[in-house]
Design an enzyme around this catalytic site. Sequence first.
Site, short mmCIF file in Angstrom:
data_model
loop_
_atom_site.label_atom_id
_atom_site.label_comp_id
_atom_site.label_asym_id
_atom_site.label_seq_id
_atom_site.Cartn_x
_atom_site.Cartn_y
_atom_site.Cartn_z
CG ASN A 10 -1.80 1.18 1.34
OD1 ASN A 10 -1.87 1.99 0.42
ND2 ASN A 10 -2.49 1.32 2.47
CD1 TRP A 11 3.85 1.08 -2.54
CD2 TRP A 11 3.77 1.91 -4.62
NE1 TRP A 11 4.63 0.28 -3.36
CE2 TRP A 11 4.59 0.77 -4.63
CE3 TRP A 11 3.57 2.60 -5.82
CZ2 TRP A 11 5.21 0.32 -5.80
CZ3 TRP A 11 4.18 2.14 -6.98
CH2 TRP A 11 4.99 1.02 -6.97
CG HIS A 96 -6.18 2.09 4.92
ND1 HIS A 96 -5.72 3.04 5.79
CD2 HIS A 96 -5.22 1.14 4.83
CE1 HIS A 96 -4.51 2.68 6.21
NE2 HIS A 96 -4.18 1.54 5.65
CD GLU A 169 -3.96 -2.18 7.46
OE1 GLU A 169 -2.84 -2.43 7.05
OE2 GLU A 169 -4.58 -1.15 7.17
P1 PGA Z 1 2.41 0.47 7.75
O1 PGA Z 1 1.02 0.72 6.99
O2 PGA Z 1 2.96 -0.84 7.26
O3 PGA Z 1 3.26 1.63 7.33
O4 PGA Z 1 2.11 0.48 9.21
C1 PGA Z 1 0.13 -0.33 6.73
C2 PGA Z 1 -1.19 0.23 6.29
O5 PGA Z 1 -1.58 1.32 6.74
O6 PGA Z 1 -1.88 -0.39 5.48
#
Ligand code: PGA
Length: 255
Positions: A10-11, A96, A169
């Site tokens: 996920n950029w 997200h 997440e």
């Molecule tokens: P991170 O982000 O790996 O930089 O914690 C993951 C995300 O937000 O999908």
Amino acid sequence: MPIKKYIIANWKMNLNLAESVNLAKEMKEKFSGFDQGEVVVCPSILALSEVEKILKGGKAILGAQNVFWEDKGMYTGEISADMLAEVGCKYVILGHSDRRKYLFENYEMIHKKVRAVMETEKLTPIVCIGETLEEKESDKRDFVLVEQLQQALSGIDVFGEQRVIVAYEPVWALGTGTAIDPAEAEYAHKIIKLALNDMFGMRVVSKNFSVIYGGSINSKNVKSFANLENMDGLLVGGASLKAEEFYKVAKSIVN
Ligand code: PGA
């Protein structure tokens, strides 16, 4: 049964077009001999077409970071699932926490997006759920996860070979550099799979659903996540912005 583990980059809004093109080229090369997992790259909308041209014929597959729920019409600034599919996207991240936080995406909007994506049958949704620090500290995590799953997915039909990816997440672990205790991730994934079993039945869940983890994964901490029973892959933010680092993460999770 998910055949492969997912490793999803996920950029976010970190790269401009030129930077996205460069990183896509590096990724294509790095992953040229990579067969064990499904590698997905999600650039900004701006870069989707160019990145697709580069990734074509390689191992990494294109995904988007967002979609709108209608097919077409007076929706200034929005993009439909068919439009994403037209430029070659096979996956799309939905709900997200960045979007919940800054764009005020709510349960209803996320549900409509999931439905629209499933109905096109052209894209696999990556549905993000996870508790905030406040919810964790008040012992509400399990409740929040089940609630978010129900809001996003109840009433959604999953047909044939369609896949649904749920990304756990924990909001408080995103972008901090410190992932959660792998045992906690495993526990949360179990809760998620049990809740999905209740909603869709065990057979559909084991055939069509995958549960992946996201939150400060990098090449150093990934190993302790590799052998968890209910870990079907990773959603990677910061560590996906360097091809070598992302490749190391991918290698560790599939081995
Ligand atoms: P991170 O982000 O790996 O930089 O914690 C993951 C995300 O937000 O999908």
